[in-house]
Design a protein around this motif. Structure first.
Motif, PDB file in Angstrom:
ATOM      1  N   LEU A   1     -10.852 -45.838  53.055  1.00 13.77           N
ATOM      2  CA  LEU A   1     -10.788 -45.393  54.608  1.00 13.77           C
ATOM      3  C   LEU A   1     -10.828 -47.069  55.339  1.00 13.77           C
ATOM      4  CD1 LEU A   1     -10.402 -43.592  56.961  1.00 13.77           C
ATOM      5  CD2 LEU A   1     -13.323 -43.752  57.041  1.00 13.77           C
ATOM      6  N   VAL A   2     -11.885 -47.827  55.207  1.00 15.54           N
ATOM      7  CA  VAL A   2     -11.658 -49.061  55.796  1.00 15.54           C
ATOM      8  C   VAL A   2     -10.140 -49.627  55.801  1.00 15.54           C
ATOM      9  CG1 VAL A   2     -14.030 -48.856  55.833  1.00 15.54           C
ATOM     10  CG2 VAL A   2     -12.869 -50.318  53.764  1.00 15.54           C
ATOM     11  N   LYS A   3     -10.506 -49.587  54.074  1.00 15.46           N
ATOM     12  CA  LYS A   3      -8.895 -50.832  53.170  1.00 15.46           C
ATOM     13  C   LYS A   3      -7.704 -49.823  54.861  1.00 15.46           C
ATOM     14  CE  LYS A   3     -10.427 -51.387  49.249  1.00 15.46           C
ATOM     15  NZ  LYS A   3     -10.589 -52.905  49.163  1.00 15.46           N
ATOM     16  N   ALA A   4      -7.395 -48.240  54.788  1.00 10.41           N
ATOM     17  CA  ALA A   4      -6.481 -48.060  55.789  1.00 10.41           C
ATOM     18  C   ALA A   4      -6.494 -48.303  56.559  1.00 10.41           C
ATOM     19  CB  ALA A   4      -6.236 -47.381  55.237  1.00 10.41           C
ATOM     20  N   LEU A   5      -7.629 -48.625  58.029  1.00 13.73           N
ATOM     21  CA  LEU A   5      -7.951 -48.680  58.868  1.00 13.73           C
ATOM     22  C   LEU A   5      -7.468 -50.145  59.415  1.00 13.73           C
ATOM     23  CD1 LEU A   5     -11.483 -46.307  59.773  1.00 13.73           C
ATOM     24  CD2 LEU A   5      -8.798 -45.791  60.364  1.00 13.73           C
ATOM     25  N   ALA A   6      -7.985 -50.591  58.541  1.00 12.76           N
ATOM     26  CA  ALA A   6      -7.738 -52.108  58.696  1.00 12.76           C
ATOM     27  C   ALA A   6      -6.281 -52.596  58.963  1.00 12.76           C
ATOM     28  CB  ALA A   6      -8.867 -53.524  57.551  1.00 12.76           C
ATOM     29  N   ILE A   7      -5.668 -52.088  58.197  1.00 10.91           N
ATOM     30  CA  ILE A   7      -4.021 -52.021  58.374  1.00 10.91           C
ATOM     31  C   ILE A   7      -3.801 -51.532  59.959  1.00 10.91           C
ATOM     32  CG2 ILE A   7      -1.785 -51.502  57.354  1.00 10.91           C
ATOM     33  CD1 ILE A   7      -3.142 -51.795  55.005  1.00 10.91           C
TER      34      ILE A   7
END
Length: 264
Positions: A176-182
């Motif tokens: 989730l954090v990887k996708a939200l960082a984008i």
């Protein structure tokens, strides 16, 4: 700004909203924010707990009373989005959102899990952070100095018997954090994975009982310590201060994933 203040001033004037900030690691993060010159806004499910925590912080930091505020927000509310909008509108724009909120763990054998129980297990620890992000990102000051930090768990690196569902949700936070960082760039999104921490989560244990629990926990670590909340809070302070870190999992676990003693 004096040259020697380049580092200690990184959170000065920053507004930080902490979900789960009335106790434990969340409260320790609030203390760190205040000590670094920031403004801590704490939120918990009960207004009485928020009020107690606010008074505790004001008593501990009498020269920073104006730097502390708080409001209740029930993360299990069926009207969570509306409640979050009210919370953010009341306190205004923020620079950072910290999510340390949790609930009681349900740990039956895998044969005893129902679909409803599996969904319930993720309401606070996975689904609520998503809705907090949906709403909170609208009130987050723009730019890479702003951030959102979630809480996962060290057991993602070393699963234990009976923790399959909890481990699944904690592992999902990594993706989730990887996708939200984008999606939220240039604002930053990270997750902290702590191990067992000496906080109020242990309930009404006596000091002697906590010492015994700590000794057993320490046997599973490389450092041989039972971490205090102020130790773990450093990881959250780091994610706020380092404008270069995003989409990252930060471990604070006393080396537990590397320890050799097998989980029983």
């Amino acid at each position: 700004m004096l040259a020697q203040e380049k580092y200690v001033s990184k959170l000065r004037g920053h507004r930080v909203l902490i979900f789960g900030g009335s106790s434990g690691v969340g409260l320790a993060v609030a203390e760190g924010v205040i000590e670094f010159g920031g403004h801590a806004i704490i939120s918990s499910s009960q207004q009485s707990r928020v009020d107690q925590a606010v008074e505790r912080l004001k008593s501990r930091y009498p020269n920073a009373k104006s730097s502390v505020a708080g409001s209740a927000c029930n993360l299990l509310s069926p009207n969570l989005e509306n409640s979050l909008h009210e919370l953010f509108k009341k306190h205004g724009k923020v620079d950072h959102i910290i999510f340390t909120a949790g609930d009681s763990l349900y740990l039956p054998s895998i044969q005893d899990w129902s679909l409803d129980a599996i969904i319930d297990a993720g309401r606070v620890r996975f689904f609520a952070p998503l809705i907090v992000t949906k709403v909170g990102s609208q009130y987050l000051n723009p730019g890479p100095r702003s951030s959102i930090t979630f809480t996962g768990a060290a057991l993602t690196q070393k699963p234990r018997p009976g923790w399959a569902v909890t481990t699944a949700y904690a592992s999902a936070m990594h993706g989730l954090v990887k996708a939200l960082a984008i999606d939220l760039k240039p604002a930053r999104v990270n997750v902290v994975d702590p191990f067992a921490t000496r906080t109020e989560m242990w309930g009404d244990k006596t000091e002697a009982e906590l010492e015994e629990i700590g000794k057993d926990i320490a046997k599973d670590t490389l450092t041989g310590i039972f971490a205090y909340a102020e130790d773990v809070a450093e990881a959250y302070l780091y994610t706020m201060k380092d404008a270069n870190v995003t989409g990252t999992v930060i471990g604070t676990n006393s080396g537990w994933p590397l320890a050799s003693r097998s989980a029983e």
